[in-house]
Enzyme design. Structure first.
Site, PDB file in Angstrom:
ATOM      1  N   HIS A 108     -12.640-119.447   1.133  1.00 39.22           N
ATOM      2  CA  HIS A 108     -13.078-119.212   2.510  1.00 39.22           C
ATOM      3  C   HIS A 108     -13.282-120.595   3.143  1.00 39.22           C
ATOM      4  O   HIS A 108     -13.688-121.534   2.454  1.00 39.22           O
ATOM      5  CB  HIS A 108     -14.438-118.517   2.587  1.00 39.22           C
ATOM      6  CG  HIS A 108     -14.543-117.187   1.922  1.00 39.22           C
ATOM      7  ND1 HIS A 108     -14.787-117.040   0.580  1.00 39.22           N
ATOM      8  CD2 HIS A 108     -14.471-115.934   2.428  1.00 39.22           C
ATOM      9  CE1 HIS A 108     -14.855-115.749   0.292  1.00 39.22           C
ATOM     10  NE2 HIS A 108     -14.669-115.052   1.394  1.00 39.22           N
TER      11      HIS A 108
ATOM     12  N   ASP B  20      -7.627-108.641  -6.367  1.00 37.34           N
ATOM     13  CA  ASP B  20      -8.805-109.419  -6.736  1.00 37.34           C
ATOM     14  C   ASP B  20      -9.271-108.852  -8.069  1.00 37.34           C
ATOM     15  O   ASP B  20      -9.766-107.718  -8.157  1.00 37.34           O
ATOM     16  CB  ASP B  20      -9.906-109.316  -5.673  1.00 37.34           C
ATOM     17  CG  ASP B  20      -9.782-110.418  -4.619  1.00 37.34           C
ATOM     18  OD1 ASP B  20      -8.739-111.118  -4.622  1.00 37.34           O
ATOM     19  OD2 ASP B  20     -10.707-110.594  -3.817  1.00 37.34           O
TER      20      ASP B  20
ATOM     21  N   HIS C  55     -14.462-103.108  -5.979  1.00 38.55           N
ATOM     22  CA  HIS C  55     -14.522-102.391  -4.701  1.00 38.55           C
ATOM     23  C   HIS C  55     -14.011-100.964  -4.876  1.00 38.55           C
ATOM     24  O   HIS C  55     -14.530-100.025  -4.253  1.00 38.55           O
ATOM     25  CB  HIS C  55     -13.693-103.105  -3.633  1.00 38.55           C
ATOM     26  CG  HIS C  55     -14.196-104.478  -3.295  1.00 38.55           C
ATOM     27  ND1 HIS C  55     -13.574-105.295  -2.382  1.00 38.55           N
ATOM     28  CD2 HIS C  55     -15.273-105.181  -3.747  1.00 38.55           C
ATOM     29  CE1 HIS C  55     -14.234-106.434  -2.279  1.00 38.55           C
ATOM     30  NE2 HIS C  55     -15.272-106.391  -3.109  1.00 38.55           N
TER      31      HIS C  55
ATOM     32  N   ASP D 228     -21.746-104.608  -6.432  1.00 33.56           N
ATOM     33  CA  ASP D 228     -20.543-105.384  -6.708  1.00 33.56           C
ATOM     34  C   ASP D 228     -20.886-106.521  -7.678  1.00 33.56           C
ATOM     35  O   ASP D 228     -21.182-107.630  -7.248  1.00 33.56           O
ATOM     36  CB  ASP D 228     -20.065-105.941  -5.354  1.00 33.56           C
ATOM     37  CG  ASP D 228     -18.628-106.382  -5.351  1.00 33.56           C
ATOM     38  OD1 ASP D 228     -17.904-106.048  -6.304  1.00 33.56           O
ATOM     39  OD2 ASP D 228     -18.223-107.050  -4.382  1.00 33.56           O
TER      40      ASP D 228
ATOM     41  N   ASP E 110     -11.665-112.843  -8.465  1.00 36.33           N
ATOM     42  CA  ASP E 110     -12.852-112.784  -7.607  1.00 36.33           C
ATOM     43  C   ASP E 110     -14.006-112.323  -8.501  1.00 36.33           C
ATOM     44  O   ASP E 110     -14.466-111.183  -8.419  1.00 36.33           O
ATOM     45  CB  ASP E 110     -12.613-111.829  -6.431  1.00 36.33           C
ATOM     46  CG  ASP E 110     -13.707-111.968  -5.384  1.00 36.33           C
ATOM     47  OD1 ASP E 110     -14.657-112.741  -5.625  1.00 36.33           O
ATOM     48  OD2 ASP E 110     -13.610-111.309  -4.327  1.00 36.33           O
TER      49      ASP E 110
ATOM     50  N   ASP F  51     -16.533-122.138   2.165  1.00 33.33           N
ATOM     51  CA  ASP F  51     -16.733-122.529   0.752  1.00 33.33           C
ATOM     52  C   ASP F  51     -16.391-123.995   0.573  1.00 33.33           C
ATOM     53  O   ASP F  51     -17.049-124.715  -0.160  1.00 33.33           O
ATOM     54  CB  ASP F  51     -15.772-121.800  -0.216  1.00 33.33           C
ATOM     55  CG  ASP F  51     -15.810-120.315  -0.103  1.00 33.33           C
ATOM     56  OD1 ASP F  51     -16.863-119.782   0.242  1.00 33.33           O
ATOM     57  OD2 ASP F  51     -14.762-119.693  -0.388  1.00 33.33           O
TER      58      ASP F  51
ATOM     59  N   ASP G  90     -18.998-108.079  -9.764  1.00 27.00           N
ATOM     60  CA  ASP G  90     -17.941-109.103  -9.831  1.00 27.00           C
ATOM     61  C   ASP G  90     -17.854-109.779 -11.203  1.00 27.00           C
ATOM     62  O   ASP G  90     -17.859-111.012 -11.301  1.00 27.00           O
ATOM     63  CB  ASP G  90     -18.181-110.183  -8.756  1.00 27.00           C
ATOM     64  CG  ASP G  90     -17.731-109.746  -7.377  1.00 27.00           C
ATOM     65  OD1 ASP G  90     -17.002-108.742  -7.267  1.00 27.00           O
ATOM     66  OD2 ASP G  90     -18.112-110.418  -6.400  1.00 27.00           O
TER      67      ASP G  90
HETATM   68  C1  XUL Z   1     -16.554-109.608  -1.312  1.00 27.21           C
HETATM   69  C2  XUL Z   1     -15.198-110.084  -1.591  1.00 27.21           C
HETATM   70  C3  XUL Z   1     -14.757-111.284  -0.831  1.00 27.21           C
HETATM   71  C4  XUL Z   1     -13.315-111.300  -0.462  1.00 27.21           C
HETATM   72  C5  XUL Z   1     -12.908-112.459   0.394  1.00 27.21           C
HETATM   73  O1  XUL Z   1     -16.944-108.516  -2.052  1.00 27.21           O
HETATM   74  O2  XUL Z   1     -14.501-109.538  -2.416  1.00 27.21           O
HETATM   75  O3  XUL Z   1     -15.092-112.401  -1.569  1.00 27.21           O
HETATM   76  O4  XUL Z   1     -12.512-111.306  -1.596  1.00 27.21           O
HETATM   77  O5  XUL Z   1     -13.667-112.578   1.536  1.00 27.21           O
HETATM   78 CO    CO Z   2     -12.608-109.952  -3.176  1.00 25.66          CO
END
Ligand code: XUL
Ligand code: CO
Length: 437
Positions: free
Chosen positions: A101, A296, A271, A307, A339, A104, A309
């Site tokens: 991003h 991702d 997600h 989430d 991600d 970032d 991750d």
């Molecule tokens: C948030 C997410 C983000 C996107 C990019 O859950 O997945 O990091 O991948 O904005």
């Molecule tokens: Co993402």
């Protein structure tokens, strides 16, 4: 700048027998699978936000991450040094891509002008590090969710000035992605949704979102950026409901607003879970619409409802993902973008290596397993046979548009009853998959 990971050298491939935690057991970049190297199939990408910016705080406690190369300040100099650490990491790991991003990589300033200047100063270093290492940008994106100005959303904000600010920020983010040769650009609508419908004009917000995306397409074309645009579905968190809630909702939105030719989807595992779907479901929905672009790669926790991750470690998951990706014919602009973040308890720099090596090995195994299942042919053969009634006779006539309700009534009146069904054989197929895992 001194090396950020001085005790770690290039991660080698040592094969399945290796006990070395800093070696690949399955990811052998140059190994050919279905006519292509593993590197070209998987197109691994490291995310800047989790791997280099996440201090690993949670709502109950401060960050735990130890990152000796980072002085913790918001200076441009620190941001530039961080780029060197990031490229050292990615090079030692052997990851061919990264993603970021805007906020970032460079600190946000007091004004858009200052933020853009900061970004330019860091992009310069990103560009020279890309050139030095050959590592490429999978996609760029803009952070339209962290700054308090975006509390009501960006493209869907009730405040037109915030829409304008978001547009200006995305314009710049597309420009730097283009400048860095990015192969794609992601729109994740972090706050494009609502917390309560009492204060929300949903129709108007959706129309604004579509307008925003059309403006982005127009701008992309005007500067000659050829990278693929992606929408990343997510149903909730941080909002109660996000408009891009899952693959089907995104495709419907893109179709309704005439955007389907310019967007594909970037599907994230965790997600999918939050949407109440499997990753395989989300991928198949996107593939059926010829709209799967990138993934991702991560995983959630079955007992935690948000989430998380986490890095993917389930071979079942990656085998399913790679079955879908191979069936689609492989990635073009997209890739396997991690991600994912290490746990708060895994605070040392070396944990970043363990996490990525594990994710890459798990995907390499998934790729090999999927290729073996395809070579065996029984799974695809079963599915083909299951639909064989559509290959001839009345099925073929329906598919070809040669039969309507009247013809079908006449057909069934003559037959008396439908042909007998055959078993779905789910357990047989689950056992078959287990033969390969
Ligand atoms: C948030 C997410 C983000 C996107 C990019 O859950 O997945 O990091 O991948 O904005
Ligand atoms: Co993402």
């Amino acid at each position: 700048m001194a090396a950020a990971f001085p005790k770690i050298s290039q991660i080698p491939f040592e094969g399945p027998g290796s006990k070395n935690p800093l070696a690949f057991k399955h990811y052998n970049a140059s190994e050919i699978v279905e006519g292509k190297t593993m590197k070209d199939h998987l197109r691994f990408s490291v995310v800047y936000w989790h791997t280099f910016r996440n201090r690993m705080a949670d709502p109950f406690g401060a960050g735990t991450a130890i990152r000796p190369w980072d002085d913790g300040s918001d200076s441009v100099k620190n941001a530039q040094n961080r780029v060197k650490a990031a490229f050292e990491f990615m090079q030692k790991l052997g990851a061919p891509y990264y993603a970021f991003h805007d906020r970032d990589v460079a600190p946000e300033g007091q004004s858009l002008k200052e933020s853009n200047r900061n970004l330019d100063a860091v992009v310069k270093v990103l560009k020279s590090e890309q050139k030095r290492t050959g590592i490429k940008l999978l996609w760029g994106t803009a952070c339209l969710f962290a700054n308090p100005r975006y509390c009501h959303g960006a493209a869907t904000s009730c405040n037109a000035d915030v829409f304008a600010y978001g547009a200006a920020q995305v314009k710049k983010a597309i420009e730097v992605t283009h400048e860095l040769g990015g192969e794609g650009y992601v729109f994740w609508g972090g706050r494009e949704g609502y917390s309560t419908l009492y204060n929300t004009d949903m129709k108007r917000e959706l129309e604004h979102l579509a307008k925003f995306l059309h403006m982005a397409v127009d701008y992309k074309k005007s500067i000659g950026f050829k990278g693929q645009f992606y929408i990343e579905p997510k149903p909730k968190e941080p909002t109660k409901h996000q408009y891009d809630s899952d693959s089907a909702a995104c495709l419907n939105f893109l179709r309704e607003f005439d955007l389907l030719n310019d967007f594909k989807l970037n599907i994230e595992t965790n997600h999918a879970t939050l949407a109440g779907h499997t990753m395989q479901h989300e991928l198949e929905v996107a593939i059926a619409a010829n709209a799967l672009g990138s993934i991702d790669a991560n995983t959630g926790d079955e007992l935690i409802g948000w989430d998380t991750d986490q890095f993917p470690t389930s071979v079942y998951l990656t085998a399913q993902v790679m079955l879908s990706i191979l069936k689609m014919g492989g990635f073009t602009t997209g890739g396997v973008n991690f991600d994912a973040k290490v746990r708060r308890e895994s605070f040392e720099p070396i944990d970043l290596f363990h996490a990525h090596i594990g994710g890459m090995d798990t995907f390499a195994r998934g790729l090999k397993i999927a290729a073996a299942i395809r070579k065996d042919g029984r799974l695809a053969g079963f599915v083909k046979d299951r639909y064989s009634s559509w290959d001839a006779g009345i099925g073929a006539q329906i598919e070809q548009g040669k039969a309507g309700f009247k013809e079908l009534e006449a057909y069934i009146l003559k037959q008396g009853e439908a042909a007998a069904n055959t078993s779905g054989r789910q357990e047989y197929l689950e056992n078959l998959i287990n033969e390969f895992i």
